[in-house]
Design a protein around this motif. Structure first.
Motif, PDB file in Angstrom:
ATOM      1  N   LEU A   1      13.017  10.783   8.431  1.00  0.00           N
ATOM      2  CA  LEU A   1      12.102  11.764   7.836  1.00  0.00           C
ATOM      3  C   LEU A   1      11.678  11.182   6.492  1.00  0.00           C
ATOM      4  N   GLU A   2      10.399  11.278   6.202  1.00  0.00           N
ATOM      5  CA  GLU A   2       9.902  10.656   4.969  1.00  0.00           C
ATOM      6  C   GLU A   2       9.179  11.652   4.064  1.00  0.00           C
ATOM      7  N   PRO A   3       9.902  12.181   3.047  1.00  0.00           N
ATOM      8  CA  PRO A   3       9.209  12.977   2.031  1.00  0.00           C
ATOM      9  C   PRO A   3       8.577  12.009   1.024  1.00  0.00           C
ATOM     10  N   THR A   4       7.290  12.135   0.808  1.00  0.00           N
ATOM     11  CA  THR A   4       6.597  11.226  -0.109  1.00  0.00           C
ATOM     12  C   THR A   4       5.865  12.020  -1.189  1.00  0.00           C
ATOM     13  N   PHE A   5       5.902  11.494  -2.409  1.00  0.00           N
ATOM     14  CA  PHE A   5       5.331  12.195  -3.568  1.00  0.00           C
ATOM     15  C   PHE A   5       4.515  11.198  -4.393  1.00  0.00           C
ATOM     16  N   GLY A   6       3.381  11.638  -4.923  1.00  0.00           N
ATOM     17  CA  GLY A   6       2.607  10.780  -5.826  1.00  0.00           C
ATOM     18  C   GLY A   6       2.934  11.122  -7.267  1.00  0.00           C
TER      19      GLY A   6
ATOM     20  N   PRO B   1       0.820  -1.216   0.000  1.00  0.00           N
ATOM     21  CA  PRO B   1       0.000   0.000   0.000  1.00  0.00           C
ATOM     22  C   PRO B   1       0.854   1.267   0.000  1.00  0.00           C
ATOM     23  N   GLU B   2       2.167   1.116   0.197  1.00  0.00           N
ATOM     24  CA  GLU B   2       3.109   2.239   0.079  1.00  0.00           C
ATOM     25  C   GLU B   2       4.455   1.627  -0.273  1.00  0.00           C
ATOM     26  N   THR B   3       5.311   2.399  -0.932  1.00  0.00           N
ATOM     27  CA  THR B   3       6.601   1.830  -1.329  1.00  0.00           C
ATOM     28  C   THR B   3       7.564   1.782  -0.142  1.00  0.00           C
TER      29      THR B   3
ATOM     30  N   ILE C   1      -7.201  11.229 -12.180  1.00  0.00           N
ATOM     31  CA  ILE C   1      -6.120  10.394 -11.622  1.00  0.00           C
ATOM     32  C   ILE C   1      -5.708  10.865 -10.225  1.00  0.00           C
ATOM     33  N   PHE C   2      -6.553  11.686  -9.565  1.00  0.00           N
ATOM     34  CA  PHE C   2      -6.180  12.164  -8.223  1.00  0.00           C
ATOM     35  C   PHE C   2      -6.233  11.024  -7.213  1.00  0.00           C
ATOM     36  N   ARG C   3      -7.351  10.313  -7.166  1.00  0.00           N
ATOM     37  CA  ARG C   3      -7.464   9.198  -6.225  1.00  0.00           C
ATOM     38  C   ARG C   3      -7.799   7.941  -7.012  1.00  0.00           C
TER      39      ARG C   3
ATOM     40  N   LYS D   1      -5.993  20.156  -2.246  1.00  0.00           N
ATOM     41  CA  LYS D   1      -5.925  18.741  -1.814  1.00  0.00           C
ATOM     42  C   LYS D   1      -4.471  18.315  -1.717  1.00  0.00           C
ATOM     43  N   GLU D   2      -4.258  17.238  -0.944  1.00  0.00           N
ATOM     44  CA  GLU D   2      -2.884  16.745  -0.731  1.00  0.00           C
ATOM     45  C   GLU D   2      -2.200  16.368  -2.041  1.00  0.00           C
ATOM     46  N   LEU D   3      -0.999  16.945  -2.199  1.00  0.00           N
ATOM     47  CA  LEU D   3      -0.170  16.597  -3.356  1.00  0.00           C
ATOM     48  C   LEU D   3       0.975  15.707  -2.877  1.00  0.00           C
ATOM     49  N   PHE D   4       1.757  16.209  -1.909  1.00  0.00           N
ATOM     50  CA  PHE D   4       2.869  15.461  -1.328  1.00  0.00           C
ATOM     51  C   PHE D   4       2.732  15.474   0.201  1.00  0.00           C
ATOM     52  N   GLY D   5       3.536  14.651   0.870  1.00  0.00           N
ATOM     53  CA  GLY D   5       3.521  14.661   2.330  1.00  0.00           C
ATOM     54  C   GLY D   5       4.940  14.561   2.881  1.00  0.00           C
TER      55      GLY D   5
HETATM   56  N1  GAP Z   1       4.635   6.325   2.914  1.00  0.00           N
HETATM   57  C1  GAP Z   1       3.760   7.386   3.289  1.00  0.00           C
HETATM   58  C2  GAP Z   1       2.531   7.413   2.487  1.00  0.00           C
HETATM   59  O1  GAP Z   1       2.240   6.492   1.732  1.00  0.00           O
HETATM   60  P1  GAP Z   1       0.414   8.865   1.941  1.00  0.00           P
HETATM   61  O2  GAP Z   1       0.117  10.299   2.264  1.00  0.00           O
HETATM   62  O3  GAP Z   1      -0.598   7.855   2.312  1.00  0.00           O
HETATM   63  O4  GAP Z   1       1.811   8.560   2.640  1.00  0.00           O
HETATM   64  C3  GAP Z   1       1.800   9.448  -0.174  1.00  0.00           C
HETATM   65  O5  GAP Z   1       0.727   8.744   0.392  1.00  0.00           O
HETATM   66  C4  GAP Z   1       1.428  10.080  -1.497  1.00  0.00           C
HETATM   67  O6  GAP Z   1       0.928   9.086  -2.394  1.00  0.00           O
HETATM   68  C5  GAP Z   1       0.306  11.116  -1.400  1.00  0.00           C
HETATM   69  O7  GAP Z   1       0.812  12.376  -1.021  1.00  0.00           O
HETATM   70  C6  GAP Z   1      -0.246  11.102  -2.813  1.00  0.00           C
HETATM   71  O8  GAP Z   1       0.539  11.927  -3.653  1.00  0.00           O
HETATM   72  C7  GAP Z   1      -0.062   9.654  -3.236  1.00  0.00           C
HETATM   73  N2  GAP Z   1      -1.325   8.885  -3.089  1.00  0.00           N
HETATM   74  C8  GAP Z   1      -1.808   8.316  -1.971  1.00  0.00           C
HETATM   75  N3  GAP Z   1      -2.967   7.677  -2.215  1.00  0.00           N
HETATM   76  C9  GAP Z   1      -3.230   7.846  -3.533  1.00  0.00           C
HETATM   77  C10 GAP Z   1      -4.286   7.418  -4.398  1.00  0.00           C
HETATM   78  N4  GAP Z   1      -5.293   6.653  -3.977  1.00  0.00           N
HETATM   79  N5  GAP Z   1      -4.225   7.785  -5.702  1.00  0.00           N
HETATM   80  C11 GAP Z   1      -3.202   8.540  -6.167  1.00  0.00           C
HETATM   81  N6  GAP Z   1      -2.183   8.951  -5.402  1.00  0.00           N
HETATM   82  C12 GAP Z   1      -2.175   8.618  -4.094  1.00  0.00           C
END
Ligand code: GAP
Length: 455
Positions: free
Chosen positions: A322-327, A165-167, A207-209, A282-286
């Motif tokens: 510290l975890e910078p995360t980007f979609g 569910p996350e890399t 392609i947002f969610r 809306k959330e872009l990065f975290g």
């Molecule tokens: N490892 C931390 C983590 O996964 P997250 O905020 O759940 O944090 C990180 O996800 C990024 O992944 C988000 O900021 C977003 O850009 C992308 N993301 C998360 N869920 C997504 C979804 N269902 N569709 C597209 N992008 C998604």
């Protein structure tokens, strides 16, 4: 249709028309909220990822990259807390059978953020008679938790296997291997780009969610006693810099800090970088401070020591993270949203995708002025073949020149070079700039330098 829907519709339609993004499985009537990246979309996507890798891996001495598997050991997800805690709340309308994220329905109707509090949400939905956003009735099931990990099975393995569910998980399990093989010194980071999967209760907004998406993540390991606040701030700046490089306007970016009681189970502090999409901020990065949660959990569950040994200070410790995360997909959506421009021109409206040149899918298109003049076609093809090994180029001799410009404008090609009769005599081409639409004649011998400067 609201202005926001209108812009989104225009983007979705341009993406299909011009070969960026297609709805998945259209011949079978579509497949819920899944999308295929089409030829120009793939180029754009690769450029978005390349830009990230260059900025955060290639140009940094303190970050190395890996590419781990999507299917990982189930114990990893137990240790990380995802098996028990990676839940969203869902609620169904008993009348129309539509399913919703319970926290979203409550927040949209009341402004209250009750994420994770199922009982409280059920009470509010029923007592405040919140209408179903689909049918308007108020007949709700109870709000209940739903684990978002996709389950599958694997030959030779007992019990379920999960699609990650996350890399991040793949990075933590390789921490020891990277430390042992790469001579990294704290502070250092491990980066990864790859697919992640979440069984979102409600997907949407193009392609947002989506349920199958891609992340670009860094786990940045620091000494537990490091004063991390300035570093945290630095990472936020870097994340914003990256958003600007995608074409985002600074005024469309903002930071949102998660309230303490709302933090993910692993986080001590989280700030989102939000972008003002057409459907709102809306959330872009975290960016999260994960402390030593992951390494400690994986050390406990695996029985392996996940520590760092500082040979100079003769000190052994578990680093903090510290975890910078980007979609990737949200980055792409920002690039598309920010690039989309409508301009009034003499004969109507010009649609032009003003991508920064570094991410434009095609850098230059070569045209012969006329399709039926072999000498013009041959010269334009010759130039296309010469430059195509250096830049992503296109050759086009379809329709009239005006139509070809329009097509390249919608693809976001920064330059178009046309070969006409004068070109054959003077050994030059007309180069037309996407944004200004200005044309200038450039000698073929100078074209290399001209493009090198511009691109
Ligand atoms: N490892 C931390 C983590 O996964 P997250 O905020 O759940 O944090 C990180 O996800 C990024 O992944 C988000 O900021 C977003 O850009 C992308 N993301 C998360 N869920 C997504 C979804 N269902 N569709 C597209 N992008 C998604």
């Amino acid at each position: 249709m609201s202005k926001a829907d209108d812009k989104m519709q225009k983007l979705v339609s341009l993406c299909k028309r011009r070969g960026f993004i297609y709805p998945a499985c259209e011949i079978y009537g579509g497949f819920a909220n899944a999308w295929s990246f089409a030829p120009y979309g793939v180029e754009l996507r690769n450029n978005v990822k390349r830009l990230w890798w260059k900025k955060f891996v290639q140009e940094r001495e303190d970050i190395v990259g890996i590419d781990g598997p999507i299917l990982l050991h189930s114990k990893l997800w137990e240790a990380s807390g995802h098996t028990s805690g990676f839940n969203d709340s869902m609620v169904d309308c008993k009348k129309c059978k539509h399913r919703f994220r319970a926290d979203h329905v409550v927040e949209d109707a009341t402004g209250k953020d009750l994420e994770g509090q199922n009982e409280e949400m059920t009470k509010v939905l029923r007592e405040e008679k919140i209408p179903c956003p689909n049918c308007g009735e108020c007949d709700w099931t109870e709000a209940r938790s739903f684990n978002m990990m996709f389950k599958t099975e694997m030959n030779g393995i007992e019990g379920p296997v999960y699609l990650r569910p996350e890399t991040a998980g793949a990075i933590f399990v390789d921490f020891k291997n990277v430390v042992d093989s790469m001579r990294v010194k704290v502070p250092f980071g491990i980066a990864q780009i790859g697919k992640a999967f979440r069984n979102e209760i409600v997907a949407g907004n193009f392609i947002f969610r989506i349920r199958e998406f891609e992340q670009m993540e860094i786990e940045y390991f620091i000494h537990p006693k490091t004063k991390w606040e300035p570093l945290f701030e630095e990472w936020l700046d870097k994340q914003e810099e990256y958003a600007l490089a995608l074409g985002a306007d600074k005024k469309n970016l903002r930071r949102y800090e998660h309230a303490k009681e709302k933090l993910s189970h692993y986080s001590q502090k989280t700030i989102d970088i939000e972008y003002k999409f057409s459907f709102g901020f809306k959330e872009l990065f975290g960016l999260a401070h994960r402390g030593d949660f992951d390494l400690t959990q994986h050390a406990k569950a695996s029985g392996q020591k996940l520590e760092y040994f500082d040979t100079v200070k003769n000190e052994r410790y578990v680093p903090h993270v510290l975890e910078p995360t980007f979609g990737v997909d949200r980055s792409l959506l920002v690039a598309l949203d920010a690039a989309y421009t409508e301009e009034k021109v003499n004969d109507g409206v010009r649609i032009v995708m003003k991508f920064p040149v570094s991410i434009a899918p095609i850098k230059i298109a070569f045209f012969p002025l006329l399709k039926n003049k072999p000498e013009l076609v041959a010269r334009a093809k010759e130039l296309y073949q010469k430059f195509n090994s250096q830049y992503n180029c296109e050759f086009d001799d379809n329709g009239n020149i005006g139509k070809r410009y329009r097509r390249q404008d919608e693809i976001g090609t920064p330059f178009c070079a046309t070969v006409d009769f004068e070109s054959l005599e003077n050994q030059d081409v007309t180069v037309r700039d996407r944004d200004t639409m200005k044309q200038e004649r450039i000698a073929i011998k100078d074209l290399d330098d001209y493009l090198a400067k511009k691109l």
